[in-house]
Write an enzyme that holds these catalytic residues in place. Sequence first.
Site, PDB file in Angstrom:
ATOM      1  N   LYS A  10      13.788  -1.968   7.088  1.00 52.06           N
ATOM      2  CA  LYS A  10      15.113  -1.540   6.647  1.00 52.06           C
ATOM      3  C   LYS A  10      15.874  -0.896   7.815  1.00 52.06           C
ATOM      4  CE  LYS A  10      13.485  -0.820   1.892  1.00 52.06           C
ATOM      5  NZ  LYS A  10      13.454   0.112   0.733  1.00 52.06           N
ATOM      6  N   ASN A 113      12.889   4.505   3.114  1.00 52.29           N
ATOM      7  CA  ASN A 113      11.436   4.361   3.193  1.00 52.29           C
ATOM      8  C   ASN A 113      10.983   3.205   4.075  1.00 52.29           C
ATOM      9  OD1 ASN A 113      12.084   2.299   1.480  1.00 52.29           O
ATOM     10  ND2 ASN A 113      11.007   3.110  -0.311  1.00 52.29           N
ATOM     11  N   HIS A 116      10.519  -2.940   3.109  1.00 54.94           N
ATOM     12  CA  HIS A 116      10.474  -3.642   1.827  1.00 54.94           C
ATOM     13  C   HIS A 116       9.369  -4.697   1.902  1.00 54.94           C
ATOM     14  CE1 HIS A 116      11.671  -5.972  -1.693  1.00 54.94           C
ATOM     15  NE2 HIS A 116      11.403  -7.023  -0.946  1.00 54.94           N
ATOM     16  N   GLU A 127      12.613 -14.057  -3.208  1.00 56.06           N
ATOM     17  CA  GLU A 127      13.207 -13.397  -2.039  1.00 56.06           C
ATOM     18  C   GLU A 127      13.197 -14.304  -0.810  1.00 56.06           C
ATOM     19  OE1 GLU A 127      11.845  -9.002  -3.717  1.00 56.06           O
ATOM     20  OE2 GLU A 127      10.894  -9.789  -1.898  1.00 56.06           O
TER      21      GLU A 127
END
Length: 136
Positions: A10, A113, A116, A127
């Site tokens: 991320k 965090n 993913h 995805e």
Amino acid sequence: MTERSFVMVKPDGVYAGLSGEILSRIERRGLNVIAVRKIIMDRAVAEEHYGEHRERPFFGELVDFITSGPVFMLAVEGEGAIVALRTMMGPTNPLEAPPGTIRGDFALEVGQNVIHGSDSPESGARELALHFPELS
Ligand code: DAT
Ligand code: MG
């Protein structure tokens, strides 16, 4: 069973310079990285990616965050890849993540965090079709 997962460092992880560390951990685990891409995700794609969370109060923040800078996306294949990667990532809340996991080593906040990873083979297929259509 050989599985495929969609993994993404991320924006917080990319800014912290963790893309290489995370790629390296995945490779050293013995998983096969079959494609990578670094992009800033379109808002519409982010809303689709996190569609299951659309009704949650944090949805807007989540989409703002994931589109706030570059993400490093990986398509990963291997034996039990989904569970292997989820275990390497650690729980969603980094404060609950043990040392040695990616979130336990590099994150403190649930909203930032670092990584993913698909939560099931079905999510992985969905995805990957969204972010790496060329693999389908
Ligand atoms: P995971 O990323 O471990 O699969 P998830 O799918 O439940 O977790 O949630 C997706 C992301 O949404 C998560 O990585 C961070 C954010 N998120 C989850 N719960 C949250 C909360 N209570 N407050 C803020 N952000 C949250
Ligand atoms: Mg999830």
